[in-house]
Design a protein around this motif. Structure first.
Motif, PDB file in Angstrom:
ATOM      1  N   ARG A  85     -28.500  18.296 -17.098  1.00 11.99           N
ATOM      2  CA  ARG A  85     -27.320  17.305 -17.412  1.00 11.99           C
ATOM      3  C   ARG A  85     -27.267  16.612 -18.813  1.00 11.99           C
ATOM      4  O   ARG A  85     -26.376  16.558 -19.700  1.00 11.99           O
ATOM      5  CB  ARG A  85     -27.038  16.070 -16.452  1.00 11.99           C
TER       6      ARG A  85
ATOM      7  N   LYS B  86     -25.529   4.993 -13.842  1.00 10.54           N
ATOM      8  CA  LYS B  86     -26.298   4.866 -15.108  1.00 10.54           C
ATOM      9  C   LYS B  86     -25.292   6.125 -15.908  1.00 10.54           C
ATOM     10  O   LYS B  86     -25.112   5.995 -17.023  1.00 10.54           O
ATOM     11  CB  LYS B  86     -27.591   4.816 -15.399  1.00 10.54           C
ATOM     12  N   ASN B  87     -25.560   7.216 -15.070  1.00  5.92           N
ATOM     13  CA  ASN B  87     -24.964   8.493 -15.679  1.00  5.92           C
ATOM     14  C   ASN B  87     -23.451   8.349 -16.004  1.00  5.92           C
ATOM     15  O   ASN B  87     -23.034   8.908 -16.953  1.00  5.92           O
ATOM     16  CB  ASN B  87     -25.500   9.650 -14.701  1.00  5.92           C
TER      17      ASN B  87
ATOM     18  N   LEU C 299     -20.681   8.629 -27.349  1.00  3.64           N
ATOM     19  CA  LEU C 299     -21.635   9.178 -26.434  1.00  3.64           C
ATOM     20  C   LEU C 299     -21.331  10.711 -26.196  1.00  3.64           C
ATOM     21  O   LEU C 299     -22.278  11.152 -25.341  1.00  3.64           O
ATOM     22  CB  LEU C 299     -21.602   8.302 -25.032  1.00  3.64           C
ATOM     23  N   ARG C 300     -20.353  11.367 -26.897  1.00  4.88           N
ATOM     24  CA  ARG C 300     -20.279  12.728 -26.899  1.00  4.88           C
ATOM     25  C   ARG C 300     -21.556  13.314 -27.449  1.00  4.88           C
ATOM     26  O   ARG C 300     -21.699  14.517 -27.028  1.00  4.88           O
ATOM     27  CB  ARG C 300     -18.959  13.088 -27.351  1.00  4.88           C
TER      28      ARG C 300
ATOM     29  N   LEU D 274     -27.729   2.994 -25.228  1.00  5.49           N
ATOM     30  CA  LEU D 274     -26.602   3.673 -24.414  1.00  5.49           C
ATOM     31  C   LEU D 274     -25.560   2.984 -24.054  1.00  5.49           C
ATOM     32  O   LEU D 274     -24.644   3.358 -23.593  1.00  5.49           O
ATOM     33  CB  LEU D 274     -27.353   4.600 -23.241  1.00  5.49           C
ATOM     34  N   GLY D 275     -25.658   1.643 -24.290  1.00  7.50           N
ATOM     35  CA  GLY D 275     -24.463   0.644 -24.209  1.00  7.50           C
ATOM     36  C   GLY D 275     -24.648   0.359 -22.726  1.00  7.50           C
ATOM     37  O   GLY D 275     -23.317  -0.174 -22.254  1.00  7.50           O
ATOM     38  N   LEU D 276     -25.351   0.554 -21.912  1.00  9.86           N
ATOM     39  CA  LEU D 276     -25.439   0.102 -20.364  1.00  9.86           C
ATOM     40  C   LEU D 276     -25.554  -1.270 -20.255  1.00  9.86           C
ATOM     41  O   LEU D 276     -24.864  -1.962 -19.269  1.00  9.86           O
ATOM     42  CB  LEU D 276     -26.441   1.007 -19.604  1.00  9.86           C
TER      43      LEU D 276
ATOM     44  N   VAL E  66     -32.322   8.211 -17.960  1.00  8.35           N
ATOM     45  CA  VAL E  66     -32.642   7.059 -17.798  1.00  8.35           C
ATOM     46  C   VAL E  66     -33.542   6.853 -16.714  1.00  8.35           C
ATOM     47  O   VAL E  66     -32.915   7.041 -15.529  1.00  8.35           O
ATOM     48  CB  VAL E  66     -31.602   5.968 -17.954  1.00  8.35           C
ATOM     49  N   GLU E  67     -34.751   6.405 -16.710  1.00  8.95           N
ATOM     50  CA  GLU E  67     -35.701   5.934 -15.883  1.00  8.95           C
ATOM     51  C   GLU E  67     -35.935   7.117 -14.887  1.00  8.95           C
ATOM     52  O   GLU E  67     -36.905   7.789 -14.812  1.00  8.95           O
ATOM     53  CB  GLU E  67     -35.220   4.720 -15.063  1.00  8.95           C
ATOM     54  N   SER E  68     -35.147   7.224 -13.652  1.00 12.46           N
ATOM     55  CA  SER E  68     -35.575   7.822 -12.541  1.00 12.46           C
ATOM     56  C   SER E  68     -34.341   9.246 -12.634  1.00 12.46           C
ATOM     57  O   SER E  68     -33.277   8.774 -13.050  1.00 12.46           O
ATOM     58  CB  SER E  68     -35.610   7.308 -11.242  1.00 12.46           C
ATOM     59  N   ALA E  69     -34.681  10.366 -12.367  1.00 16.30           N
ATOM     60  CA  ALA E  69     -33.783  11.204 -12.063  1.00 16.30           C
ATOM     61  C   ALA E  69     -32.609  11.179 -11.004  1.00 16.30           C
ATOM     62  O   ALA E  69     -33.020  10.689  -9.972  1.00 16.30           O
ATOM     63  CB  ALA E  69     -34.469  12.643 -11.810  1.00 16.30           C
ATOM     64  N   SER E  70     -31.304  11.279 -11.110  1.00 21.57           N
ATOM     65  CA  SER E  70     -30.429  10.988 -10.216  1.00 21.57           C
ATOM     66  C   SER E  70     -29.326  11.894 -10.391  1.00 21.57           C
ATOM     67  O   SER E  70     -29.150  12.422 -11.136  1.00 21.57           O
ATOM     68  CB  SER E  70     -30.106   9.444 -10.299  1.00 21.57           C
TER      69      SER E  70
ATOM     70  N   GLY F  58     -22.703   6.251 -18.819  1.00 19.16           N
ATOM     71  CA  GLY F  58     -22.966   6.630 -20.121  1.00 19.16           C
ATOM     72  C   GLY F  58     -22.259   7.619 -20.606  1.00 19.16           C
ATOM     73  O   GLY F  58     -22.831   8.422 -21.471  1.00 19.16           O
TER      74      GLY F  58
ATOM     75  N   PRO G   7     -18.822   9.883 -22.260  1.00 21.04           N
ATOM     76  CA  PRO G   7     -17.988   9.472 -23.272  1.00 21.04           C
ATOM     77  C   PRO G   7     -16.611   9.288 -22.625  1.00 21.04           C
ATOM     78  O   PRO G   7     -15.631   9.957 -23.197  1.00 21.04           O
ATOM     79  CB  PRO G   7     -18.030  10.567 -24.320  1.00 21.04           C
TER      80      PRO G   7
ATOM     81  N   ASP H 226     -27.102   5.752  -4.700  1.00 17.91           N
ATOM     82  CA  ASP H 226     -27.389   7.106  -5.402  1.00 17.91           C
ATOM     83  C   ASP H 226     -28.097   6.929  -6.751  1.00 17.91           C
ATOM     84  O   ASP H 226     -28.356   8.065  -7.320  1.00 17.91           O
ATOM     85  CB  ASP H 226     -26.400   8.286  -5.451  1.00 17.91           C
ATOM     86  N   ASP H 227     -28.036   5.916  -7.517  1.00 15.81           N
ATOM     87  CA  ASP H 227     -28.454   5.639  -8.784  1.00 15.81           C
ATOM     88  C   ASP H 227     -27.699   6.647  -9.808  1.00 15.81           C
ATOM     89  O   ASP H 227     -28.242   6.841 -10.800  1.00 15.81           O
ATOM     90  CB  ASP H 227     -29.944   5.868  -8.889  1.00 15.81           C
TER      91      ASP H 227
ATOM     92  N   ASN I  99     -24.892  -3.463 -17.116  1.00 16.99           N
ATOM     93  CA  ASN I  99     -24.964  -2.371 -16.081  1.00 16.99           C
ATOM     94  C   ASN I  99     -26.346  -1.712 -15.862  1.00 16.99           C
ATOM     95  O   ASN I  99     -26.561  -0.559 -16.300  1.00 16.99           O
ATOM     96  CB  ASN I  99     -23.965  -1.212 -16.091  1.00 16.99           C
TER      97      ASN I  99
ATOM     98  N   ARG J  53     -14.609   3.265 -19.591  1.00 10.01           N
ATOM     99  CA  ARG J  53     -15.058   3.175 -18.018  1.00 10.01           C
ATOM    100  C   ARG J  53     -13.699   2.705 -17.302  1.00 10.01           C
ATOM    101  O   ARG J  53     -13.907   2.976 -15.917  1.00 10.01           O
ATOM    102  CB  ARG J  53     -15.921   1.856 -18.239  1.00 10.01           C
TER     103      ARG J  53
ATOM    104  N   ARG K  14     -31.641   1.365 -22.572  1.00  8.29           N
ATOM    105  CA  ARG K  14     -30.338   1.045 -21.774  1.00  8.29           C
ATOM    106  C   ARG K  14     -29.432   0.373 -22.782  1.00  8.29           C
ATOM    107  O   ARG K  14     -28.329   0.496 -22.730  1.00  8.29           O
ATOM    108  CB  ARG K  14     -30.556   0.234 -20.499  1.00  8.29           C
TER     109      ARG K  14
ATOM    110  N   PHE L 236     -28.902  12.023 -22.294  1.00  8.49           N
ATOM    111  CA  PHE L 236     -29.990  11.029 -22.012  1.00  8.49           C
ATOM    112  C   PHE L 236     -30.349  11.134 -20.467  1.00  8.49           C
ATOM    113  O   PHE L 236     -29.720  11.763 -19.584  1.00  8.49           O
ATOM    114  CB  PHE L 236     -29.334   9.479 -22.248  1.00  8.49           C
TER     115      PHE L 236
END
Lengths: 258, 255
Positions: free
Chosen positions: A145, B102-103, A77-78, A52-54, A84-88, B106, B108, B98-99, B254, B111, A49, A82
């Motif tokens: 994705r 993070k997508n 980020l282009r 990825l700058g989160l 991360v953790e769980s599929a969403s 992240g 480009p 819906d989690d 985040n 925000r 995280r 990635f």
């Protein structure tokens, strides 16, 4: 030596008194598959995280693809895909609609959606709402994705999660192909040694937020063989080999190769 | 890129039942006003249908267009504050439920554009609901044959209702900030209910022109009388909420 794609120096992330990442140094080189191995709670996901700058590190310096994190915008980020953790995914949208959102926001061409759908074998589910996908197919969608905009760097947190044995082999082959034939750098975390051992060129082992060991895969395997020979009895080693053979047999019987 | 953000934020509503649910909820307001007016028009008929209790007192209610034009902005202002808070909490909170946050974060894309894109969706969504409420009011009022409709009154009904909807919108970025701060819907909805209650309380005091939620509840029935200071308070609330939301997304963790 290849150019460093990810570098982290003295990376720390503290939540109050808890140190999730505690002085981590890391270097991932262009074109390699780097396995980031650690038990649950070792600091793998927090590190990802941060990369990825989160989340922002408490201290330390991170550079990804030449961009120092915490400076400038999000354009770097282009070049990053990635998981991360769980599929969403958006549950009310279909597989194609979910991928189209990603395509538009990463500037990928319209043809990219069809290509990743085919690559991840999502064709039969293309018009199905993401909320109605199985966990395994949701994981495939998340991988699609991540790959959609043909990134230079893939950051994958437990990419084999929820996949069946055949799916694990497919994803393994795909990542190997992306790395060998397209020069994509893969940084993947896992708590499953076998998963990392099958794929990674180099492996870093993280515990309590620190990198405790880092070595090329073969060198680490040799160290592991010595350790097992010195620490376990012949019967225990035989038992471990049996488990390994059973796994191979299971994979072969379920469409995962020899 | 902002254009693509707008397109994708609207696209996220595809196949969702939530817009229809909010439309149904919004249409309950004018329908409720019309129901009471229909009862007032013929209490005996309403009693025979079981719509009027023996102790009901509707003495203060007139079944006329001027009365409808007075009530509609209040309904849009009152219940609308909650409905708009629900819409905003849904647009921002679903990314956490819906989690998918993070997508989104992240990608480009700056925000702040997501904050603006979601507010644009909320604005269009809210405008559609307000226009639907106005349209329903005209249909029901005409169907009941209410007396007193003039062009001037019709314009006043539309203007006052749209201004109330606009004033409600100006306080909604604060709900967006609470949603992002709490990473979910509940705190934001609790905040909205709390502010509605507080706004109602303050609206009975001398502080009403200075408290955004009280301004929405009290000031819009007669929009021409709204003090410039109150307009500035609403604009300041909008700017503060927007800035807090953007700063939270850009600078806070985040996870």
């Amino acid at each position: 030596m290849s150019e460093a794609i990810i570098t982290a120096e003295g990376l720390r992330k503290h939540y109050g008194r808890v140190a999730a990442v505690d002085g981590l140094d890391l270097e991932v080189r262009r074109g390699e598959i780097y396995g980031f191995l650690g038990r649950n709670g070792a600091g793998k996901t927090t590190t990802i995280r941060i990369l990825l700058g989160l989340i922002r590190p408490t201290s330390g310096r991170v550079s990804v693809l030449g961009h120092t994190l915490g400076t400038g915008g999000q354009a770097w980020l282009r070049q990053v895909g990635f998981l991360v953790e769980s599929a969403s995914a958006y549950p009310n949208l279909t597989v194609l609609e979910n991928l189209d959102l990603q395509r538009r926001l990463t500037g990928a061409p319209a043809s990219a959606v069809g290509e990743v759908v085919e690559r991840l074998a999502l064709g039969p589910y293309a018009d199905r709402r993401a909320g109605r996908l199985s966990l395994g197919n949701k994981q495939r969608l998340s991988l699609a994705r991540a790959l959609l905009h043909q990134p230079e760097l893939l950051v994958l947190d437990e990419p084999a999660n929820a996949l069946d044995p055949a799916g694990i082999v497919e994803v393994r082959d795909l990542l190997r192909e992306l790395s060998r034939e397209h020069g994509v750098t893969v940084f993947m975390s896992s708590h499953i040694l076998a998963e990392v051992a099958h794929l990674a060129d180099r492996v870093g082992i993280v515990a309590d937020g620190r990198l405790v060991e880092e070595a090329p895969r073969d060198e680490l395997a040799a160290r592991a063989r010595d350790f097992v020979r010195d620490s376990f009895t012949a019967a225990e080693r035989e038992e471990a080999l049996l488990t390994d053979d059973l796994e191979r047999y299971f994979l072969a019987r379920t469409g995962g190769g020899r | 890129m902002i254009g693509q953000v707008f397109v994708t934020e609207f696209a996220k509503l595809r196949g969702s039942a939530v817009p229809w649910v909010t439309l149904a909820a919004m249409l309950c307001g004018p329908a409720g006003i019309a129901l009471f007016m229909w009862i007032v028009l013929d209490p005996a008929r309403a009693a025979s249908l079981g719509l009027l209790g023996t102790k009901a007192n509707l003495a203060g209610l007139e079944a006329t267009w001027p009365a409808f034009a007075g009530y509609l902005p209040l309904v849009v202002g009152g219940s609308g504050l909650l409905l708009l808070a629900f819409i905003v909490a849904h647009l921002y909170g679903r990314e956490y439920a819906d989690d998918t946050s993070k997508n989104m974060l992240g990608l480009p894309v700056a925000r702040g554009w997501f904050v603006v894109g979601k507010l644009a969706v909320a604005a269009v969504w809210w405008l559609v609901l307000a226009v639907a409420a106005i349209g329903e009011a005209f249909v029901l009022g005409t169907a009941m044959g209410l007396p007193g409709l003039t062009t001037e009154l019709g314009v006043r009904l539309v203007t006052a209702t749209l201004l109330t909807a606009g004033a409600s919108f100006l306080v909604c970025p604060i709900v967006a900030w609470i949603t992002i701060w709490a990473r979910g819907y509940l705190a934001a909805l609790g905040f909205a209910i709390g502010m509605l209650a507080l706004g109602d309380l303050v609206s009975h005091t001398g502080w009403a022109p200075w408290f955004p939620w009280a301004i929405v509840l009290t000031g819009m029935a007669t929009p021409g009388d709204l003090a410039w200071a109150s307009v500035l308070v609403l604009l300041a609330a909008f700017a503060a909420g927007l800035a807090a939301t953007v700063l939270r997304l850009v600078y806070a963790d985040n996870p």
